[in-house]
Design an enzyme around this catalytic site. Structure first.
Site, mmCIF file in Angstrom:
data_model
loop_
_atom_site.group_PDB
_atom_site.id
_atom_site.type_symbol
_atom_site.label_atom_id
_atom_site.label_comp_id
_atom_site.label_asym_id
_atom_site.label_seq_id
_atom_site.Cartn_x
_atom_site.Cartn_y
_atom_site.Cartn_z
ATOM 1 N N PHE A 123 0.883 -1.169 0.000
ATOM 2 C CA PHE A 123 0.000 0.000 0.000
ATOM 3 C C PHE A 123 0.918 1.216 0.000
ATOM 4 C CE2 PHE A 123 -2.402 3.282 2.346
ATOM 5 C CZ PHE A 123 -3.606 3.275 1.649
ATOM 6 N N GLU A 364 0.493 4.320 9.903
ATOM 7 C CA GLU A 364 -0.972 4.422 9.735
ATOM 8 C C GLU A 364 -1.514 5.685 10.426
ATOM 9 O OE1 GLU A 364 -0.829 1.624 8.164
ATOM 10 O OE2 GLU A 364 -2.838 1.282 7.366
HETATM 11 C C1 LIG Z 1 8.585 0.960 9.265
HETATM 12 C C2 LIG Z 1 7.566 1.781 8.574
HETATM 13 C C3 LIG Z 1 6.692 1.191 7.674
HETATM 14 C C4 LIG Z 1 5.767 1.963 6.969
HETATM 15 N N1 LIG Z 1 4.964 1.378 6.015
HETATM 16 C C5 LIG Z 1 4.213 2.174 5.194
HETATM 17 C C6 LIG Z 1 3.511 1.593 4.070
HETATM 18 O O1 LIG Z 1 3.535 0.383 3.842
HETATM 19 N N2 LIG Z 1 2.825 2.437 3.250
HETATM 20 C C7 LIG Z 1 2.759 3.787 3.453
HETATM 21 O O2 LIG Z 1 2.111 4.476 2.660
HETATM 22 N N3 LIG Z 1 3.411 4.362 4.511
HETATM 23 C C8 LIG Z 1 4.137 3.586 5.375
HETATM 24 N N4 LIG Z 1 4.814 4.146 6.439
HETATM 25 C C9 LIG Z 1 4.795 5.596 6.599
HETATM 26 C C10 LIG Z 1 4.029 6.094 7.824
HETATM 27 O O3 LIG Z 1 2.654 6.034 7.598
HETATM 28 C C11 LIG Z 1 4.550 7.510 8.090
HETATM 29 O O4 LIG Z 1 5.829 7.358 8.676
HETATM 30 C C12 LIG Z 1 3.630 8.327 8.967
HETATM 31 O O5 LIG Z 1 2.450 8.643 8.290
HETATM 32 C C13 LIG Z 1 4.308 9.609 9.445
HETATM 33 O O6 LIG Z 1 4.913 10.278 8.383
HETATM 34 P P1 LIG Z 1 6.446 10.785 8.505
HETATM 35 O O7 LIG Z 1 7.248 9.653 9.020
HETATM 36 O O8 LIG Z 1 6.801 11.373 7.195
HETATM 37 O O9 LIG Z 1 6.405 11.873 9.647
HETATM 38 P P2 LIG Z 1 6.067 13.435 9.445
HETATM 39 O O10 LIG Z 1 4.810 13.572 8.672
HETATM 40 O O11 LIG Z 1 7.294 14.108 8.941
HETATM 41 O O12 LIG Z 1 5.803 13.877 10.943
HETATM 42 C C14 LIG Z 1 6.888 14.111 11.873
HETATM 43 C C15 LIG Z 1 6.272 14.496 13.208
HETATM 44 O O13 LIG Z 1 5.533 15.717 13.061
HETATM 45 C C16 LIG Z 1 4.215 15.529 13.555
HETATM 46 N N5 LIG Z 1 3.285 16.324 12.742
HETATM 47 C C17 LIG Z 1 3.176 16.363 11.394
HETATM 48 N N6 LIG Z 1 2.170 17.163 11.023
HETATM 49 C C18 LIG Z 1 1.618 17.647 12.162
HETATM 50 C C19 LIG Z 1 0.533 18.528 12.460
HETATM 51 N N7 LIG Z 1 -0.226 19.071 11.495
HETATM 52 N N8 LIG Z 1 0.252 18.792 13.758
HETATM 53 C C20 LIG Z 1 0.969 18.238 14.756
HETATM 54 N N9 LIG Z 1 2.017 17.404 14.546
HETATM 55 C C21 LIG Z 1 2.325 17.109 13.265
HETATM 56 C C22 LIG Z 1 3.940 14.034 13.438
HETATM 57 O O14 LIG Z 1 2.941 13.596 14.345
HETATM 58 C C23 LIG Z 1 5.298 13.459 13.758
HETATM 59 O O15 LIG Z 1 5.420 13.372 15.160
HETATM 60 C C24 LIG Z 1 5.689 3.359 7.217
HETATM 61 C C25 LIG Z 1 6.541 3.936 8.170
HETATM 62 C C26 LIG Z 1 7.464 3.193 8.844
HETATM 63 C C27 LIG Z 1 8.383 3.867 9.828
#
Ligand SMILES: Cc1cc2nc3c(=O)[nH]c(=O)nc-3n(C[C@H](O)[C@H](O)[C@H](O)COP(=O)(O)OP(=O)(O)OC[C@H]3O[C@@H](n4cnc5c(N)ncnc54)[C@H](O)[C@@H]3O)c2cc1C
Length: 399
Positions: A123, A364
């Site tokens: 996904f 998620e």
């Molecule tokens: C091991 C692993 C597997 C994964 N597998 C999948 C997958 O199969 N498919 C897929 O599509 N994704 C996948 N993901 C991605 C996952 O869904 C994202 O890591 C997650 O949505 C957070 O995005 P980011 O890591 O870019 O953090 P960011 O979006 O950069 O956020 C960083 C921090 O800022 C905070 N933040 C951001 N915006 C706001 C706001 N408006 N207000 C307050 N706080 C905020 C967040 O809560 C977080 O604490 C995976 C991630 C990992 C680590």
């Protein structure tokens, strides 16, 4: 109101626990040591009906329903948290999204093979610009060219992408239309222009990987579009309603695994002439671990129960995912404290549980993203349960 599990639920729970004891635990070290993807174990899980729990029999499903699904996902994640990944890729976010939004031909082509784990799924929503703002940060484009679409761009953290046969992937067909410009596609990874590179996350092991995905003049026929142009964001958010149930159940399994390991350790480990479970400060940790995990489990069951009634349960899935993530990270931290220095050794599973709890805290939708959704719903600004339900099927277990 009845809080008892049915006889069938108990049988399903026992089946999943026995499966894990026989088919996962004795073999997993060899897969981890060799960094080998355990497709054969996933296929056995598929044959046992675990991924097909929420799918109709006519597409190879076992029709056990969402509550049984949550019970299975919890038990398998308790045994080994990496195997919990498969409940998203082989059940909720990939094939269920195709079942909910696909044409009959798409469903027949992909769903039975995915829930049998003959095809590995993925996904692909997140991009490097920020998973919390999936729509705003999306740079991947899909342009209609002749009889098909050409996709260009990249995705980040896509679990199973290096093993996947197919996946649901989101791209912008109209870069000026905001969320209404996003479209969903069913990607076949054997076509030219697709590449996946595993990301090094050593704390999560090398058996099941999350990857960076690259799309370079990747072409697919129009028939591989999932839903209509511009419906992609709605499809993604609907998929996450189901993905969050799965992640929340997996987090409860991690917390329960920590409790079971900690209780055994508290009864065996003697320090200062007493079993450490006799120390009141350790008992405080155990009490909080047990009660908070049970509370998280109830939120998971409620979300699953409502989904079995045919509701999207967006609100309840967010509640369950948010709270289960807080609990699992706290419980695994408490287990870490109970095990002392031994928590760091490979002899015990505590570090692994803690790493997966941390990962699922973000995956998620991070805790902050869940808080935003929950607070806006509670404040009456947005109704979390407004999401469109696109369920075209019913299961025997539907209430
Ligand atoms: C091991 C692993 C597997 C994964 N597998 C999948 C997958 O199969 N498919 C897929 O599509 N994704 C996948 N993901 C991605 C996952 O869904 C994202 O890591 C997650 O949505 C957070 O995005 P980011 O890591 O870019 O953090 P960011 O979006 O950069 O956020 C960083 C921090 O800022 C905070 N933040 C951001 N915006 C706001 C706001 N408006 N207000 C307050 N706080 C905020 C967040 O809560 C977080 O604490 C995976 C991630 C990992 C680590």
């Amino acid at each position: 109101m009845n809080f008892d599990l049915s006889e069938e639920n108990v049988q399903v729970k026992n089946m999943a626990r026995k499966f894990a004891e026989k088919e996962i635990i004795p073999h997993v070290k060899s897969y981890e040591d060799h960094g080998k993807f355990p497709k054969d174990i996933l296929q056995k899980m598929g044959q046992a009906g675990m991924f097909g729990a929420c799918f109709p029999e006519r597409y190879g499903g076992s029709e056990l329903g969402f509550l049984n699904f949550a019970i299975i996902a919890e038990e398998i994640s308790r045994a080994h948290p990496a195997f919990g990944y498969a409940f998203n890729m082989q059940a909720m976010t990939c094939p269920l999204t195709i079942l909910n939004w696909g044409t009959e031909e798409q469903i027949e082509n992909y769903v039975p093979r995915l829930i049998a784990a003959d095809y590995i799924g993925m996904f692909a929503l997140t991009e490097s610009g920020g998973g919390s703002d999936a729509a705003g940060s999306m740079k991947t484009t899909a342009r209609l060219k002749g009889e098909g679409y050409e996709l260009n761009g990249s995705k980040m953290f896509i679990t199973f992408a290096n093993e996947a046969d197919v996946g649901v992937l989101f791209a912008k067909t109209d870069t000026a239309a905001g969320v209404k410009g996003i479209t969903a596609f069913i990607i076949e990874t054997d076509r030219p222009g697709f590449d996946a590179k595993p990301i090094e996350i050593s704390s999560l092991g090398h058996m099941m990987r999350s990857c960076e995905v690259f799309l370079d003049q990747y072409r697919i026929p129009i028939q591989n579009r999932l839903g209509q142009e511009g419906e992609g964001f709605k499809i993604a958010m609907n998929a996450l309603d189901y993905g969050r149930l799965s992640v929340a159940a997996r987090l409860v399994g991690i917390a329960q695994g920590c409790i079971d390991a900690a209780i055994q350790y508290c009864n065996e480990r003697v320090v200062g002439g007493r079993r450490i479970g006799e120390y009141q400060m350790i008992q405080h940790l155990i009490a909080d671990m047990v009660v908070e995990t049970e509370a998280a489990r109830m939120l998971v069951y409620k979300s699953a129960y409502l989904k079995d009634k045919g509701e999207a349960a967006t609100r309840e899935s967010a509640h369950a995912k948010y709270y289960a993530a807080e609990v699992a990270t706290k419980v695994s931290r408490s287990a870490f404290e109970i095990f002392g220095g031994y928590a760091l050794t490979d002899e015990y599973p505590i570090l692994k549980y803690l790493s997966y709890a941390n990962m699922l805290h973000v995956g998620e939708g991070s805790a902050n993203v869940q808080r935003i959704l929950i607070a806006q719903d509670a404040l009456g600004w947005k109704n979390a349960n407004r999401h469109h339900i696109n369920r075209k099927f019913s299961l025997k277990s539907d209430l």
